[in-house]
Design a protein around this motif. Structure first.
Motif, PDB file in Angstrom:
ATOM      1  N   ALA A 164       0.835  -1.212   0.000  1.00 57.18           N
ATOM      2  CA  ALA A 164       0.000   0.000   0.000  1.00 57.18           C
ATOM      3  C   ALA A 164       0.864   1.254   0.000  1.00 57.18           C
ATOM      4  N   PHE A 165       1.945   1.243   0.783  1.00 56.69           N
ATOM      5  CA  PHE A 165       2.839   2.404   0.836  1.00 56.69           C
ATOM      6  C   PHE A 165       3.608   2.566  -0.468  1.00 56.69           C
ATOM      7  N   SER A 166       4.068   1.467  -1.064  1.00 56.79           N
ATOM      8  CA  SER A 166       4.813   1.581  -2.323  1.00 56.79           C
ATOM      9  C   SER A 166       3.892   2.064  -3.446  1.00 56.79           C
ATOM     10  N   ARG A 167       2.621   1.658  -3.419  1.00 55.28           N
ATOM     11  CA  ARG A 167       1.685   2.147  -4.428  1.00 55.28           C
ATOM     12  C   ARG A 167       1.438   3.651  -4.268  1.00 55.28           C
ATOM     13  N   GLN A 168       1.431   4.109  -3.024  1.00 56.42           N
ATOM     14  CA  GLN A 168       1.256   5.540  -2.790  1.00 56.42           C
ATOM     15  C   GLN A 168       2.428   6.322  -3.360  1.00 56.42           C
ATOM     16  N   LEU A 169       3.661   5.791  -3.180  1.00 53.20           N
ATOM     17  CA  LEU A 169       4.820   6.471  -3.752  1.00 53.20           C
ATOM     18  C   LEU A 169       4.738   6.477  -5.272  1.00 53.20           C
TER      19      LEU A 169
ATOM     20  N   GLN B  61       8.283  15.699 -12.001  1.00 57.24           N
ATOM     21  CA  GLN B  61       9.576  16.272 -11.620  1.00 57.24           C
ATOM     22  C   GLN B  61      10.252  15.450 -10.510  1.00 57.24           C
ATOM     23  N   LEU B  62       9.479  14.600  -9.816  1.00 55.77           N
ATOM     24  CA  LEU B  62      10.049  13.765  -8.748  1.00 55.77           C
ATOM     25  C   LEU B  62      10.610  12.445  -9.279  1.00 55.77           C
ATOM     26  N   GLU B  63      10.264  12.139 -10.524  1.00 52.97           N
ATOM     27  CA  GLU B  63      10.624  10.836 -11.069  1.00 52.97           C
ATOM     28  C   GLU B  63      12.140  10.584 -11.016  1.00 52.97           C
ATOM     29  N   GLY B  64      12.931  11.559 -11.453  1.00 53.67           N
ATOM     30  CA  GLY B  64      14.381  11.392 -11.458  1.00 53.67           C
ATOM     31  C   GLY B  64      14.961  11.286 -10.068  1.00 53.67           C
ATOM     32  N   VAL B  65      14.447  12.084  -9.134  1.00 53.16           N
ATOM     33  CA  VAL B  65      14.959  12.080  -7.761  1.00 53.16           C
ATOM     34  C   VAL B  65      14.687  10.739  -7.085  1.00 53.16           C
ATOM     35  N   VAL B  66      13.423  10.278  -7.177  1.00 56.33           N
ATOM     36  CA  VAL B  66      13.062   9.004  -6.549  1.00 56.33           C
ATOM     37  C   VAL B  66      13.772   7.834  -7.240  1.00 56.33           C
ATOM     38  N   GLY B  67      13.819   7.880  -8.564  1.00 53.91           N
ATOM     39  CA  GLY B  67      14.489   6.813  -9.305  1.00 53.91           C
ATOM     40  C   GLY B  67      15.950   6.686  -8.934  1.00 53.91           C
ATOM     41  N   LYS B  68      16.625   7.837  -8.807  1.00 55.89           N
ATOM     42  CA  LYS B  68      18.044   7.813  -8.444  1.00 55.89           C
ATOM     43  C   LYS B  68      18.238   7.236  -7.048  1.00 55.89           C
ATOM     44  N   ALA B  69      17.383   7.633  -6.107  1.00 62.32           N
ATOM     45  CA  ALA B  69      17.502   7.148  -4.728  1.00 62.32           C
ATOM     46  C   ALA B  69      17.303   5.635  -4.660  1.00 62.32           C
ATOM     47  N   LEU B  70      16.290   5.130  -5.341  1.00 67.17           N
ATOM     48  CA  LEU B  70      16.020   3.688  -5.315  1.00 67.17           C
ATOM     49  C   LEU B  70      17.100   2.902  -6.053  1.00 67.17           C
TER      50      LEU B  70
ATOM     51  N   LYS C 230      14.201  -4.190  -2.896  1.00 65.58           N
ATOM     52  CA  LYS C 230      14.056  -4.509  -4.312  1.00 65.58           C
ATOM     53  C   LYS C 230      12.579  -4.496  -4.712  1.00 65.58           C
ATOM     54  N   ALA C 231      11.726  -5.012  -3.821  1.00 63.87           N
ATOM     55  CA  ALA C 231      10.287  -5.039  -4.102  1.00 63.87           C
ATOM     56  C   ALA C 231       9.731  -3.624  -4.238  1.00 63.87           C
ATOM     57  N   THR C 232      10.226  -2.710  -3.415  1.00 63.74           N
ATOM     58  CA  THR C 232       9.768  -1.319  -3.507  1.00 63.74           C
ATOM     59  C   THR C 232      10.146  -0.708  -4.849  1.00 63.74           C
ATOM     60  N   ALA C 233      11.400  -0.914  -5.254  1.00 65.55           N
ATOM     61  CA  ALA C 233      11.859  -0.367  -6.537  1.00 65.55           C
ATOM     62  C   ALA C 233      11.026  -0.912  -7.694  1.00 65.55           C
ATOM     63  N   ASN C 234      10.731  -2.217  -7.647  1.00 57.81           N
ATOM     64  CA  ASN C 234       9.934  -2.818  -8.719  1.00 57.81           C
ATOM     65  C   ASN C 234       8.504  -2.295  -8.714  1.00 57.81           C
ATOM     66  N   ALA C 235       7.962  -2.087  -7.510  1.00 57.33           N
ATOM     67  CA  ALA C 235       6.579  -1.609  -7.415  1.00 57.33           C
ATOM     68  C   ALA C 235       6.442  -0.191  -7.963  1.00 57.33           C
ATOM     69  N   VAL C 236       7.461   0.631  -7.753  1.00 56.46           N
ATOM     70  CA  VAL C 236       7.382   2.031  -8.173  1.00 56.46           C
ATOM     71  C   VAL C 236       7.739   2.196  -9.646  1.00 56.46           C
ATOM     72  N   PHE C 237       8.798   1.487 -10.091  1.00 63.87           N
ATOM     73  CA  PHE C 237       9.278   1.693 -11.457  1.00 63.87           C
ATOM     74  C   PHE C 237       9.382   0.416 -12.285  1.00 63.87           C
ATOM     75  N   GLY C 238       8.878  -0.688 -11.771  1.00 65.15           N
ATOM     76  CA  GLY C 238       9.053  -1.945 -12.491  1.00 65.15           C
ATOM     77  C   GLY C 238      10.502  -2.381 -12.388  1.00 65.15           C
TER      78      GLY C 238
END
Length: 318
Positions: free
Chosen positions: A36-41, A50-59, A303-311
């Motif tokens: 539920a939290f990863s889907r919210q992100l 504009q957050l896509e690059g920031v979050v992607g880089k962090a993950l 790893k599951a969080t990264a996949n849930a947010v960006f595949g």
């Protein structure tokens, strides 16, 4: 509102969420707490490009560092930053005077095998075959006038058995591993009782080849059954156990490096039908083992969080 909604969908209280974040360590984030939290992100990123690059880089950076974190976790328990050769040199240098004295004294200790052991050593079985090879190995020392007693024969026989156990492990011959290990233990138990000095010397420094053999067996850790691992460990002196763990440490790291640390991969390693029972024998305490298990599951969550947010294309989102 977003957090409260995710808590509700996760069936989690605010305190439970706080405790969960704490368990995940400094690299953890709320998106790791539940789907539920990863889907919210994911929704937040989709609504705010504009957050896509920031979050992607962090993950992505967190995923890349996962192996190093697991490496540190394993090394902290099983031995840090040592090659087998370096470890042998360090141990030999530190223990040399004491080891030499103990081995000298043990060679002078008379040892008369029990009737049962004598019959086995002279019979038709793998131990007797190892004794025959050991006697051939000692022939030169006898020719040169050295007195070679039964303790020297036991010591050389152990070396032969160590080599044959390693060969059996690598070939996948589990019944032979068990037979050789059982015979070796029977012989060593008698010899240790007859010469405490030899037992102490073997525990401190089993010999260069014996230590390398122990490390090689550790490298083959995942090829062995849990019972074989336990049997071999029970036969080792303290020095051999250390080198066995050095080898096993590398086997674990190689396995972790060769898989994508997903939830499925973690379950495969830790399942009842997997390697969990074997892995537990390597760690000195339940706390150390539980810490490793927690670290492995934590990386799987990341790893599951990264996949849930960006595949599977986190790096492409940087």
């Amino acid at each position: 509102r977003i957090i409260m909604e995710a808590l509700q969908r996760s069936g989690m209280s605010a305190q439970e969420a706080q405790d969960g974040i704490k368990k995940l360590g400094s690299e953890g984030m709320m998106a790791d707490l539940s789907p539920a939290f990863s889907r919210q992100l994911k929704a937040i990123v989709n609504e705010n490009p504009q957050l896509e690059g920031v979050v992607g880089k962090a993950l992505s950076e967190r995923s890349r560092e996962g192996y190093s974190r697991l490496q540190n976790e394993v090394s902290a328990s099983l031995g840090r930053g040592e090659t087998v050769d370096d470890a042998i040199t360090s141990l030999e240098t530190a223990m040399n005077p004491r080891i030499n004295e103990l081995y000298r004294t043990s060679r002078e200790t008379p040892f008369a095998p029990s009737e049962r052991l004598r019959k086995i050593m002279e019979g038709d079985n793998p131990l007797a075959e190892a004794v025959t090879e050991a006697n051939k190995n000692l022939a030169t020392r006898r020719v040169m006038g050295e007195t070679v007693g039964n303790m020297a024969l036991v010591d050389e026989t152990k070396k032969v058995l160590d080599g044959r156990i390693g060969e059996a492990v690598r070939s996948g011959n589990k019944s032979k591993v068990r037979d050789l290990t059982m015979l070796k233990k029977f012989m060593l138990d008698e010899a240790d009782a007859a010469s405490p000095e030899w037992a102490a010397a073997r525990s401190l420094f089993a010999g260069k080849q014996a230590l390398k053999d122990a490390a090689d067996l550790g490298n083959d850790f995942f090829k062995m059954s849990a019972d074989d691992v336990k049997g071999l460990s029970n036969n080792f002196g303290e020095s051999e156990k250390h080198f066995y763990k050095l080898g096993a440490q590398q086997a674990i790291l190689n396995k972790l490096d060769s898989v994508n640390i997903t939830s499925d991969a973690a379950k495969a390693i830790l399942s009842k039908n997997g390697d969990m029972k074997k892995l537990s024998t390597l760690f000195s305490s339940n706390d150390e083992f539980n810490s490793f298990v927690s670290a492995l599951n934590r990386e799987a969550k990341f790893k599951a969080t990264a996949n849930a947010v960006f595949g599977n294309s986190t790096t492409a989102k940087q």
